[in-house]
Each structure stands twice: as C-alpha cells, then as structure tokens.
Design a protein around this motif. Structure first.
Motif, short mmCIF file in Angstrom:
data_model
loop_
_atom_site.label_atom_id
_atom_site.label_comp_id
_atom_site.label_asym_id
_atom_site.label_seq_id
_atom_site.Cartn_x
_atom_site.Cartn_y
_atom_site.Cartn_z
N TRP A 8 0.69 -1.12 -0.04
CA TRP A 8 0.07 0.01 -0.17
C TRP A 8 0.94 1.13 -0.02
O TRP A 8 2.28 1.28 0.55
CB TRP A 8 -0.92 0.03 1.20
N THR A 9 0.50 2.37 -0.63
CA THR A 9 0.93 3.73 0.00
C THR A 9 -0.19 4.41 0.43
O THR A 9 -1.41 3.98 0.60
CB THR A 9 1.28 4.58 -1.74
N LEU A 10 0.00 5.52 1.22
CA LEU A 10 -0.95 6.35 1.75
C LEU A 10 -1.90 6.69 0.86
O LEU A 10 -3.19 6.51 1.28
CB LEU A 10 -0.22 7.39 2.71
N GLU A 11 -1.77 7.11 -0.28
CA GLU A 11 -2.71 7.54 -1.35
C GLU A 11 -3.58 6.59 -1.65
O GLU A 11 -5.12 6.69 -1.52
CB GLU A 11 -1.99 8.28 -2.54
N THR A 21 -17.96 2.00 -1.71
CA THR A 21 -18.72 0.56 -2.50
C THR A 21 -17.72 -0.65 -2.25
O THR A 21 -17.66 -1.64 -2.96
CB THR A 21 -18.92 0.67 -3.87
N VAL A 22 -16.35 -0.32 -1.35
CA VAL A 22 -15.22 -1.34 -1.41
C VAL A 22 -15.76 -2.37 -0.38
O VAL A 22 -16.43 -2.14 0.44
CB VAL A 22 -14.10 -0.49 -0.87
N ASP A 23 -15.31 -3.55 -0.80
CA ASP A 23 -15.53 -4.63 0.21
C ASP A 23 -14.95 -4.60 1.41
O ASP A 23 -13.86 -3.84 1.62
CB ASP A 23 -15.09 -6.12 -0.41
N SER A 24 -15.53 -5.07 2.42
CA SER A 24 -14.95 -5.03 3.86
C SER A 24 -13.77 -5.63 4.11
O SER A 24 -12.88 -4.89 4.90
CB SER A 24 -15.90 -5.53 4.94
N GLU A 25 -13.28 -6.51 3.39
CA GLU A 25 -12.04 -7.10 3.56
C GLU A 25 -10.88 -6.04 3.07
O GLU A 25 -9.87 -5.71 3.88
CB GLU A 25 -11.75 -8.45 2.93
N THR A 26 -11.03 -5.65 1.85
CA THR A 26 -10.05 -4.44 1.53
C THR A 26 -10.08 -3.44 2.42
O THR A 26 -9.01 -2.78 2.78
CB THR A 26 -10.43 -4.30 -0.14
N GLU A 32 -5.65 -1.21 8.30
CA GLU A 32 -4.64 -1.63 9.34
C GLU A 32 -3.22 -1.17 8.84
O GLU A 32 -2.43 -0.80 9.53
CB GLU A 32 -4.64 -3.28 8.96
N TRP A 33 -3.27 -1.04 7.34
CA TRP A 33 -1.96 -0.21 6.73
C TRP A 33 -1.95 1.10 7.40
O TRP A 33 -0.70 1.50 7.72
CB TRP A 33 -2.05 -0.44 5.31
N ILE A 34 -3.04 1.84 7.42
CA ILE A 34 -2.69 3.34 8.02
C ILE A 34 -2.39 3.38 9.44
O ILE A 34 -1.36 3.98 10.02
CB ILE A 34 -4.02 3.89 7.71
N MET A 35 -2.97 2.41 10.33
CA MET A 35 -2.57 2.20 11.74
C MET A 35 -1.42 1.78 11.92
O MET A 35 -0.91 2.19 12.78
CB MET A 35 -3.60 1.24 12.34
N LEU A 36 -0.61 1.12 10.94
CA LEU A 36 0.82 0.87 11.18
C LEU A 36 1.74 1.85 10.62
O LEU A 36 2.90 1.89 11.06
CB LEU A 36 0.93 -0.65 10.42
N TYR A 37 1.61 2.31 9.22
CA TYR A 37 2.30 3.22 8.62
C TYR A 37 1.97 4.66 8.33
O TYR A 37 2.88 5.27 7.79
CB TYR A 37 2.75 2.57 7.23
N GLY A 38 0.54 4.84 8.58
CA GLY A 38 0.21 6.29 8.14
C GLY A 38 0.69 7.33 9.27
O GLY A 38 1.08 6.90 10.33
N PRO A 39 0.36 8.45 9.05
CA PRO A 39 0.43 9.77 9.79
C PRO A 39 -0.51 9.54 10.99
O PRO A 39 -1.51 8.94 11.02
CB PRO A 39 0.01 10.71 8.83
N HIS A 40 0.14 9.98 12.27
CA HIS A 40 -0.46 9.85 13.38
C HIS A 40 -1.68 10.76 13.36
O HIS A 40 -2.83 10.22 14.01
CB HIS A 40 0.28 10.47 14.27
#
Length: 115
Positions: A8-11, A21-26, A32-40
């Motif tokens: 992933w990227t932040l964008e 409309t995105v599925d819940s898994e995606t 999860e990616w944002i919580m690990l690597y995204g801005p505070h």
C-alpha cells in the motif's frame, strides 16, 4: 511475497477508506496499513471513528481496562458474545494479528485483552 508494508501507499489506502462501495476485507486491510504506517493525525481520526462505531454497534460492550496510551481494552468473552463468536475464535483472531504484526507498533481502536 510482497511485505504488507509495501502493498500500500498512503494515497491508495486513503482512496480505499473513503470509497463507499469497496468490500469490507479490502477496507480493513487499508485501515490496518494506515494504523501501522500512516500519519498519526489520520490514525487518531480512525481511532475516534472506531470508538464511536464500537459504541454505536455494541452499546453493551464496555472496556475492562485501558492501555497506557488510553485505548480501551475489552474482555475476550464479552467480545465473543457481542460478535456472536466463540471466545476461542476471538482469541485465535487476536493471536493471528499478533503474529502478523509481531515487532511492529500498531494502535488498535478496540484492543482486546486475553482473559
């Protein structure tokens, strides 16, 4: 195999999180990616949204304690009851997430505890 961090990227993650409309898994993977690597600041917004969603969806669920950084912790038996799962299933999900993120700092909006 591509590491989760590099998937992933932040964008990209923000486009998924804001897509209605995105599925819940995606959607969950993007969060999860944002919580690990995204801005505070975005992590904090997601934590506030998570707390509100938890309160709205599970009004009987109350934290049993709080983490050192103030995040609510929930009893796995109570989580299981609210999610209509067995406590073993809830614990297995927690253990799997801990294996995936071992050694990485992740903030969970509804961080459960094993009791």
């Amino acid at each position: 195999m591509i590491k989760f961090k590099d998937q992933w990227t932040l964008e990209m993650a923000m486009k998924i999180v804001t897509n209605q409309t995105v599925d819940s898994e995606t959607w969950g993977e993007a969060v999860e990616w944002i919580m690990l690597y995204g801005p505070h600041d975005i992590q904090n917004l997601l934590l506030m949204a998570s707390a509100q969603a938890t309160t709205n969806a599970f009004p009987r669920l109350k934290p049993c304690s709080y983490s050192p950084d103030g995040q609510p912790c929930y009893n796995t038996a109570e989580l299981a009851e609210e999610l209509q799962l067995t406590e073993e299933q809830v614990q297995a999900i927690i253990i799997e997430k801990e294996k995936i993120y071992r050694g990485q700092s992740i903030i969970w909006g509804a961080k459960p505890t094993l009791h």
